[in-house]
Write a protein that holds these residues in place. Structure first.
Motif, PDB file in Angstrom:
ATOM      1  N   ASN A  31       0.817  -1.214   0.000  1.00 43.86           N
ATOM      2  CA  ASN A  31       0.000   0.000   0.000  1.00 43.86           C
ATOM      3  C   ASN A  31       0.856   1.271   0.000  1.00 43.86           C
ATOM      4  N   LEU A  32       2.101   1.148  -0.459  1.00 46.50           N
ATOM      5  CA  LEU A  32       3.004   2.290  -0.515  1.00 46.50           C
ATOM      6  C   LEU A  32       3.384   2.628  -1.948  1.00 46.50           C
ATOM      7  N   LEU A  33       3.572   3.915  -2.184  1.00 50.92           N
ATOM      8  CA  LEU A  33       4.042   4.414  -3.467  1.00 50.92           C
ATOM      9  C   LEU A  33       5.271   5.271  -3.205  1.00 50.92           C
ATOM     10  N   PHE A  34       6.382   4.886  -3.807  1.00 47.54           N
ATOM     11  CA  PHE A  34       7.643   5.623  -3.700  1.00 47.54           C
ATOM     12  C   PHE A  34       7.823   6.417  -4.987  1.00 47.54           C
ATOM     13  N   VAL A  35       7.863   7.743  -4.882  1.00 52.24           N
ATOM     14  CA  VAL A  35       7.955   8.615  -6.057  1.00 52.24           C
ATOM     15  C   VAL A  35       9.370   9.158  -6.173  1.00 52.24           C
ATOM     16  N   SER A  36       9.959   8.976  -7.355  1.00 56.29           N
ATOM     17  CA  SER A  36      11.281   9.533  -7.632  1.00 56.29           C
ATOM     18  C   SER A  36      11.236  11.052  -7.551  1.00 56.29           C
ATOM     19  N   GLY A  37      12.381  11.644  -7.299  1.00 62.33           N
ATOM     20  CA  GLY A  37      12.464  13.096  -7.199  1.00 62.33           C
ATOM     21  C   GLY A  37      11.896  13.784  -8.423  1.00 62.33           C
ATOM     22  N   GLN A  38      11.035  14.758  -8.183  1.00 64.31           N
ATOM     23  CA  GLN A  38      10.429  15.554  -9.239  1.00 64.31           C
ATOM     24  C   GLN A  38      10.988  16.966  -9.169  1.00 64.31           C
ATOM     25  N   ALA A  39      11.107  17.593 -10.322  1.00 68.60           N
ATOM     26  CA  ALA A  39      11.666  18.946 -10.387  1.00 68.60           C
ATOM     27  C   ALA A  39      10.767  19.820 -11.259  1.00 68.60           C
ATOM     28  N   GLY A  40      11.179  21.035 -11.476  1.00 67.94           N
ATOM     29  CA  GLY A  40      10.367  22.028 -12.165  1.00 67.94           C
ATOM     30  C   GLY A  40      10.488  22.018 -13.670  1.00 67.94           C
ATOM     31  N   GLN A  55       9.406  27.077 -10.570  1.00 67.18           N
ATOM     32  CA  GLN A  55       9.942  25.717 -10.538  1.00 67.18           C
ATOM     33  C   GLN A  55       9.299  24.906  -9.417  1.00 67.18           C
ATOM     34  N   ALA A  56       9.137  25.511  -8.249  1.00 65.35           N
ATOM     35  CA  ALA A  56       8.569  24.797  -7.107  1.00 65.35           C
ATOM     36  C   ALA A  56       7.124  24.394  -7.388  1.00 65.35           C
ATOM     37  N   ARG A  57       6.342  25.287  -7.952  1.00 66.41           N
ATOM     38  CA  ARG A  57       4.944  24.967  -8.271  1.00 66.41           C
ATOM     39  C   ARG A  57       4.861  23.847  -9.309  1.00 66.41           C
TER      40      ARG A  57
END
Length: 134
Positions: A31-40, A55-57
């Protein structure tokens, strides 16, 4: 020992900006989702702006897209790690956390790093979310 075999499911979308780099956008397990780093960056991989706020948004928007593709959402995030290239933006990060996350706020680590994967990136966020229907 558990008799169940570990399963990992790759999260992908029609535009998978990490495929060329041998990185999964996210991995579902249990029941876990690991999300790779996302950027802008946008769907084409282009950084949206030299400005931190834009970029943050976009980073939060990308994080939301991957979470939803994996059956989760920002409201189900339990842990985030936020990397910034200038820690002086901490107040902006806190304001964005209040805007995009809800109580109880996720556990968080924020760290200043000397650089991210691309020299024009100013923020990157990775997350762990719950999958409510898993």
């Amino acid at each position: 020992m558990s008799s169940q075999r570990e399963t990992r499911e790759r999260v992908t979308m029609s535009t998978d900006w990490y495929e060329p780099y041998a990185i999964s956008l996210g991995i579902r397990t249990g029941n876990l989702l690991f999300v790779s780093g996302q950027a802008g960056f946008d769907e084409t991989g282009t950084t949206v702006s030299p400005e931190f706020d834009a970029q943050a948004r976009q980073t939060f928007a990308n994080l939301r897209r991957v979470l939803e593709a994996g059956g989760s959402g920002l409201e189900h995030v339990v842990k985030v790690t936020i990397f910034v290239t200038d820690i002086s933006v901490i107040d902006q990060v806190i304001a964005l956390r209040r805007e995009f996350f809800t109580l109880p706020y996720p556990a968080d680590t924020i760290a200043e790093v000397s650089a991210l994967a691309r020299p024009d990136w100013k923020i990157e966020i990775e997350a762990i979310g719950l999958i409510p229907d898993a």
